[in-house]
Design an enzyme around this catalytic site. Sequence first.
Site, PDB file in Angstrom:
ATOM      1  N   GLN A   5      -7.035  13.066  -7.317  1.00  0.00           N
ATOM      2  CA  GLN A   5      -5.779  12.411  -7.697  1.00  0.00           C
ATOM      3  C   GLN A   5      -5.974  10.913  -7.902  1.00  0.00           C
ATOM      4  OE1 GLN A   5      -2.422  11.294  -5.114  1.00  0.00           O
ATOM      5  NE2 GLN A   5      -1.200  12.783  -6.241  1.00  0.00           N
ATOM      6  N   CYS A  28       4.072   8.222  -5.551  1.00  0.00           N
ATOM      7  CA  CYS A  28       3.906   7.425  -4.330  1.00  0.00           C
ATOM      8  C   CYS A  28       5.022   6.379  -4.228  1.00  0.00           C
ATOM      9  CB  CYS A  28       2.537   6.739  -4.322  1.00  0.00           C
ATOM     10  SG  CYS A  28       2.339   5.689  -2.881  1.00  0.00           S
ATOM     11  N   GLY A  48       7.554  19.437  -0.234  1.00  0.00           N
ATOM     12  CA  GLY A  48       8.481  18.730   0.646  1.00  0.00           C
ATOM     13  C   GLY A  48       9.095  19.647   1.678  1.00  0.00           C
TER      14      GLY A  48
HETATM   15  C1  LIG Z   1      -0.097  10.569   5.630  1.00  0.00           C
HETATM   16  C2  LIG Z   1       0.387  10.874   4.245  1.00  0.00           C
HETATM   17  C3  LIG Z   1      -0.331  10.424   3.143  1.00  0.00           C
HETATM   18  C4  LIG Z   1       0.095  10.725   1.840  1.00  0.00           C
HETATM   19  N1  LIG Z   1      -0.670  10.325   0.783  1.00  0.00           N
HETATM   20  C5  LIG Z   1      -0.355  10.770  -0.469  1.00  0.00           C
HETATM   21  C6  LIG Z   1      -1.237  10.556  -1.575  1.00  0.00           C
HETATM   22  O1  LIG Z   1      -2.321   9.970  -1.428  1.00  0.00           O
HETATM   23  N2  LIG Z   1      -0.855  11.030  -2.795  1.00  0.00           N
HETATM   24  C7  LIG Z   1       0.330  11.709  -2.981  1.00  0.00           C
HETATM   25  O2  LIG Z   1       0.623  12.142  -4.095  1.00  0.00           O
HETATM   26  N3  LIG Z   1       1.162  11.925  -1.957  1.00  0.00           N
HETATM   27  C8  LIG Z   1       0.840  11.511  -0.712  1.00  0.00           C
HETATM   28  N4  LIG Z   1       1.642  11.828   0.337  1.00  0.00           N
HETATM   29  C9  LIG Z   1       2.838  12.671   0.106  1.00  0.00           C
HETATM   30  C10 LIG Z   1       2.494  14.148   0.303  1.00  0.00           C
HETATM   31  O3  LIG Z   1       1.540  14.575  -0.642  1.00  0.00           O
HETATM   32  C11 LIG Z   1       3.754  15.030   0.178  1.00  0.00           C
HETATM   33  O4  LIG Z   1       4.312  14.851  -1.106  1.00  0.00           O
HETATM   34  C12 LIG Z   1       4.824  14.691   1.210  1.00  0.00           C
HETATM   35  O5  LIG Z   1       4.255  14.493   2.490  1.00  0.00           O
HETATM   36  C13 LIG Z   1       5.869  15.794   1.292  1.00  0.00           C
HETATM   37  O6  LIG Z   1       5.286  17.041   1.588  1.00  0.00           O
HETATM   38  P1  LIG Z   1       5.286  17.636   3.102  1.00  0.00           P
HETATM   39  O7  LIG Z   1       6.715  17.679   3.570  1.00  0.00           O
HETATM   40  O8  LIG Z   1       4.677  18.998   2.970  1.00  0.00           O
HETATM   41  O9  LIG Z   1       4.491  16.709   3.947  1.00  0.00           O
HETATM   42  C14 LIG Z   1       1.271  11.490   1.638  1.00  0.00           C
HETATM   43  C15 LIG Z   1       1.996  11.936   2.745  1.00  0.00           C
HETATM   44  C16 LIG Z   1       1.569  11.649   4.036  1.00  0.00           C
HETATM   45  C17 LIG Z   1       2.360  12.171   5.211  1.00  0.00           C
END
Ligand SMILES: Cc1cc2nc3c(=O)[nH]c(=O)nc-3n(C[C@H](O)[C@H](O)[C@H](O)COP(=O)(O)O)c2cc1C
Length: 333
Positions: A72, A102, A205
Amino acid sequence: MVKIDNIELPDFPLLLAPMEDVSDPPFRALCKEQGADVVYTEFISSEGLIRDAAKSVMKLDIYEKERPVGIQIFGANMESMLQTIDIVEKSNPDIIDINFGCPVKKVVSKGAGAGILKDVCLMEQLTAEMVKRTNLPVTVKTRLGWDHDSIKIVEVAERLQDVGCKAISIHGRTRAQMYKGNADWKPIAEVKNNPRMHIPVFGNGDVNTPERALEMRDSYGLDGAMIGRASIGNPWFFKQVKHFFETGEHLAPISMVERVEAARRHLQMSIDWKGEKLGVFETRRHYTNYFKGIQDFKEYRMKMVTSDESKDVFDTFDEVLDKFADYQFEQQF
Ligand SMILES: Cc1cc2nc3c(=O)[nH]c(=O)nc-3n(C[C@H](O)[C@H](O)[C@H](O)COP(=O)(O)O)c2cc1C
């Protein structure tokens, strides 16, 4: 079957989300072993890669065993993003993913990440040119919109598809929400229900239980689930979801033997990849979650997170197995 371009995936694939400082090669490998169907690297700055910044370049490393893997990248400058494609291709990933989601200020203020949701034309042009530049499938990860009043994800997704994007993962929050409130999957389902859409639409999410994953599949009709936080400290989440899909029952709690084995392998892979010092230091943050909720465990946790030598951490794992091998964990879900 779900396909990202020519990559064949099982029905309702589970994708490991890109997560900065979490989705590194050792963690991705563990998730893959436990059932993740596609894994993504943490986001990598296009400007950093072009400057040859060591931290960005290291993030390009991938293991054969984790395929299919997507790298990515993020950025808002067309020339930089195109140059980045040429650099990324040398690592031979299966997918190149563009981060248009992001929400953090330092990224958004440069017009990158979710910042681009304010300029859908640029989002479309960047995607179009990146698709032209590479033979690899280009996918997009984004959010519902900039804020609640500007959600037009159905139109955005269709435009991205029309310029050659091969799959889209949508986090059911706006940029304005950051991580607050609940993810809303309804607009993601609207994207999927658009009769013009033919590429996979993955929901993201708050997929934090097997039941929620089932709901995303059966009630929202999405093509797969991208899973982030639920996998941190629990790379078994993928197999827990799959077991639930297959049997309607929850997998038995993960045993101490499995947890220690995962922690041991995580540490060893991290040392092999980053070297002894960084490997020991950066794996520390995972132990708390691997060994959550165990009574009388403080002494061992402290040793794991304060030892500077891997030998001491590995010895602590052995001690844990001696003392807690039969520990009865509570049912997780
Ligand atoms: C610690 C952390 C780092 C993240 N880094 C990225 C990233 O590098 N690129 C990205 O697209 N999303 C990033 N996200 C967002 C996640 O990919 C995801 O969209 C978000 O956490 C929601 O999904 P979840 O509820 O399953 O955690 C990050 C989330 C967390 C918690």
